[in-house]
Design a protein around this motif. Structure first.
Motif, PDB file in Angstrom:
ATOM      1  N   GLU A  25     -54.112 -19.664 -34.657  1.00  0.00           N
ATOM      2  CA  GLU A  25     -53.938 -20.161 -36.019  1.00  0.00           C
ATOM      3  C   GLU A  25     -53.212 -21.509 -36.038  1.00  0.00           C
ATOM      4  O   GLU A  25     -53.539 -22.395 -36.825  1.00  0.00           O
ATOM      5  CB  GLU A  25     -53.180 -19.139 -36.866  1.00  0.00           C
ATOM      6  CG  GLU A  25     -53.972 -17.889 -37.203  1.00  0.00           C
ATOM      7  CD  GLU A  25     -55.178 -18.181 -38.080  1.00  0.00           C
ATOM      8  OE1 GLU A  25     -55.208 -19.235 -38.762  1.00  0.00           O
ATOM      9  OE2 GLU A  25     -56.090 -17.345 -38.088  1.00  0.00           O
ATOM     10  N   ARG A 137     -57.460 -21.986 -45.954  1.00  0.00           N
ATOM     11  CA  ARG A 137     -57.239 -20.841 -45.061  1.00  0.00           C
ATOM     12  C   ARG A 137     -57.127 -19.552 -45.851  1.00  0.00           C
ATOM     13  O   ARG A 137     -57.581 -18.489 -45.389  1.00  0.00           O
ATOM     14  CB  ARG A 137     -55.957 -21.065 -44.244  1.00  0.00           C
ATOM     15  CG  ARG A 137     -55.637 -19.915 -43.266  1.00  0.00           C
ATOM     16  CD  ARG A 137     -56.742 -19.749 -42.265  1.00  0.00           C
ATOM     17  NE  ARG A 137     -56.533 -18.604 -41.394  1.00  0.00           N
ATOM     18  CZ  ARG A 137     -56.916 -17.358 -41.697  1.00  0.00           C
ATOM     19  NH1 ARG A 137     -57.523 -17.103 -42.860  1.00  0.00           N
ATOM     20  NH2 ARG A 137     -56.706 -16.370 -40.834  1.00  0.00           N
ATOM     21  N   GLU A 139     -58.785 -18.653 -48.288  1.00  0.00           N
ATOM     22  CA  GLU A 139     -60.108 -18.192 -48.685  1.00  0.00           C
ATOM     23  C   GLU A 139     -60.846 -17.494 -47.549  1.00  0.00           C
ATOM     24  O   GLU A 139     -61.920 -16.934 -47.754  1.00  0.00           O
ATOM     25  CB  GLU A 139     -60.950 -19.378 -49.174  1.00  0.00           C
ATOM     26  CG  GLU A 139     -60.414 -20.002 -50.463  1.00  0.00           C
ATOM     27  CD  GLU A 139     -61.165 -21.258 -50.845  1.00  0.00           C
ATOM     28  OE1 GLU A 139     -62.022 -21.701 -50.041  1.00  0.00           O
ATOM     29  OE2 GLU A 139     -60.901 -21.801 -51.928  1.00  0.00           O
ATOM     30  N   SER A 140     -60.279 -17.512 -46.345  1.00  0.00           N
ATOM     31  CA  SER A 140     -60.895 -16.867 -45.184  1.00  0.00           C
ATOM     32  C   SER A 140     -60.159 -15.574 -44.856  1.00  0.00           C
ATOM     33  O   SER A 140     -58.979 -15.418 -45.191  1.00  0.00           O
ATOM     34  CB  SER A 140     -60.866 -17.813 -43.980  1.00  0.00           C
ATOM     35  OG  SER A 140     -61.527 -19.028 -44.274  1.00  0.00           O
ATOM     36  N   PRO A 141     -60.831 -14.629 -44.176  1.00  0.00           N
ATOM     37  CA  PRO A 141     -60.167 -13.374 -43.807  1.00  0.00           C
ATOM     38  C   PRO A 141     -58.985 -13.615 -42.878  1.00  0.00           C
ATOM     39  O   PRO A 141     -58.970 -14.575 -42.099  1.00  0.00           O
ATOM     40  CB  PRO A 141     -61.281 -12.600 -43.077  1.00  0.00           C
ATOM     41  CG  PRO A 141     -62.558 -13.223 -43.545  1.00  0.00           C
ATOM     42  CD  PRO A 141     -62.251 -14.665 -43.785  1.00  0.00           C
ATOM     43  N   GLY A 142     -58.008 -12.753 -42.963  1.00  0.00           N
ATOM     44  CA  GLY A 142     -56.846 -12.869 -42.086  1.00  0.00           C
ATOM     45  C   GLY A 142     -55.610 -12.315 -42.757  1.00  0.00           C
ATOM     46  O   GLY A 142     -55.589 -12.072 -43.968  1.00  0.00           O
ATOM     47  N   THR A 143     -54.579 -12.115 -41.962  1.00  0.00           N
ATOM     48  CA  THR A 143     -53.325 -11.582 -42.486  1.00  0.00           C
ATOM     49  C   THR A 143     -52.469 -12.705 -43.071  1.00  0.00           C
ATOM     50  O   THR A 143     -52.701 -13.890 -42.808  1.00  0.00           O
ATOM     51  CB  THR A 143     -52.545 -10.883 -41.367  1.00  0.00           C
ATOM     52  OG1 THR A 143     -52.155 -11.862 -40.388  1.00  0.00           O
ATOM     53  CG2 THR A 143     -53.400  -9.810 -40.688  1.00  0.00           C
ATOM     54  N   GLU A 146     -50.906 -14.705 -40.272  1.00  0.00           N
ATOM     55  CA  GLU A 146     -51.815 -15.695 -39.681  1.00  0.00           C
ATOM     56  C   GLU A 146     -51.922 -16.929 -40.557  1.00  0.00           C
ATOM     57  O   GLU A 146     -51.990 -18.061 -40.054  1.00  0.00           O
ATOM     58  CB  GLU A 146     -53.187 -15.058 -39.460  1.00  0.00           C
ATOM     59  CG  GLU A 146     -53.202 -14.027 -38.342  1.00  0.00           C
ATOM     60  CD  GLU A 146     -54.508 -13.253 -38.278  1.00  0.00           C
ATOM     61  OE1 GLU A 146     -54.725 -12.537 -37.296  1.00  0.00           O
ATOM     62  OE2 GLU A 146     -55.322 -13.367 -39.240  1.00  0.00           O
ATOM     63  N   ARG A 147     -51.942 -16.732 -41.861  1.00  0.00           N
ATOM     64  CA  ARG A 147     -52.016 -17.877 -42.774  1.00  0.00           C
ATOM     65  C   ARG A 147     -50.751 -18.731 -42.686  1.00  0.00           C
ATOM     66  O   ARG A 147     -50.820 -19.952 -42.793  1.00  0.00           O
ATOM     67  CB  ARG A 147     -52.224 -17.385 -44.205  1.00  0.00           C
ATOM     68  CG  ARG A 147     -53.592 -16.738 -44.422  1.00  0.00           C
ATOM     69  CD  ARG A 147     -53.680 -16.037 -45.738  1.00  0.00           C
ATOM     70  NE  ARG A 147     -54.972 -15.367 -45.877  1.00  0.00           N
ATOM     71  CZ  ARG A 147     -55.266 -14.503 -46.823  1.00  0.00           C
ATOM     72  NH1 ARG A 147     -54.357 -14.199 -47.745  1.00  0.00           N
ATOM     73  NH2 ARG A 147     -56.462 -13.938 -46.867  1.00  0.00           N
TER      74      ARG A 147
END
Length: 251
Positions: A25, A137, A139-143, A146-147
């Motif tokens: 990330e 970021r 708008e994308s999958p992830g925790t 991670e963001r």
């Protein structure tokens, strides 16, 4: 196999996996910031030249971090150079950076649950490019974690890159090189061109040009002219849009 060993292995593997994800990330955030940083190079050079013309260039250069906003720093330098009182120059810089409150609110879903030191560190580096990268970021999958690491990678690249560019502009200003003549036009193109594609962008640019021309004709202080241009641009941009659409559109 001993269940305790299995648990330790699983936990260790999980930690390693999270660590690899966080490193990815950070790298992704850094790469996402690079194109935005390149677009700000002309503006950073212009700020650096303004720093070089300050009576105390070292203090002015330090403002690159403490102010952390090119527009606010430039307004502060111009007003100070024009003989404005310190509180007037500081007030103008605060006014220019007031827009960052809106960006900070937009990032609450990512940082609201973080520890106070993390929230303070993130808030210190909220500016248009970091805000854009963070929203993309999100708008994308992830925790959430991670963001946050993605934001950190973008922030490091922007901060280091911006310091280097402003410092390069400072060196150019001290050398009085003929290349300074092209920095202003390059900055204008870099800042204005993206706004022409936005709803109300053309009207905002036209209003800013008209306000600047008026300010020069009225012999206003140089630091006041950018503020007048920004106010005119905002008013024109809002006036030509309805519900987020340009006037004349339907549906």
């Amino acid at each position: 196999m001993d269940p305790t060993v299995v648990g330790q292995t699983t936990t260790g593997g999980s930690v390693d996996s999270r660590s690899r994800a966080h490193r990815r990330e950070v790298g992704a955030g850094a790469l996402a910031m690079l194109p935005l940083l390149i677009g700000y190079v002309p503006f950073g050079l212009l700020v650096g030249v303004a720093v070089s013309r300050s009576t105390d260039w070292l203090a002015a250069w330090t403002g690159t971090i403490t102010v952390y906003g090119g527009s606010a720093q430039l307004a502060l330098l111009e007003l100070t150079a024009g003989g404005a009182a310190a509180w007037t120059a500081a007030g103008a810089a605060v006014l220019v950076n007031a827009r960052l409150l809106v960006y900070g609110i937009a990032l609450l879903p990512t940082f609201a649950s973080a520890r106070l030191p993390v929230r303070l560190a993130a808030a210190a580096f909220v500016i248009e490019p970091t805000w854009v990268v963070a929203l993309q970021r999100a708008e994308s999958p992830g925790t959430v974690s991670e963001r946050r690491w993605h934001y950190a990678g973008a922030t490091v690249v922007l901060t280091v890159g911006w310091l280097l560019v402003v410092t390069a502009g400072l060196a150019l200003g001290q050398l009085s090189t003929p290349a300074l003549g092209v920095i202003g036009p390059l900055c204008l193109v870099a800042v204005v061109a993206p706004h022409l594609r936005l709803p109300g962008g053309v009207a905002a640019v036209v209003a800013a040009v008209a306000a600047t021309t008026l300010g020069v004709a009225m012999a206003l202080p140089s630091g006041a002219i950018p503020l007048l241009a920004m106010a005119a641009a905002v008013a024109a941009g809002l006036g030509t849009t309805r519900n987020g659409r340009p006037e004349g559109t339907r549906g």
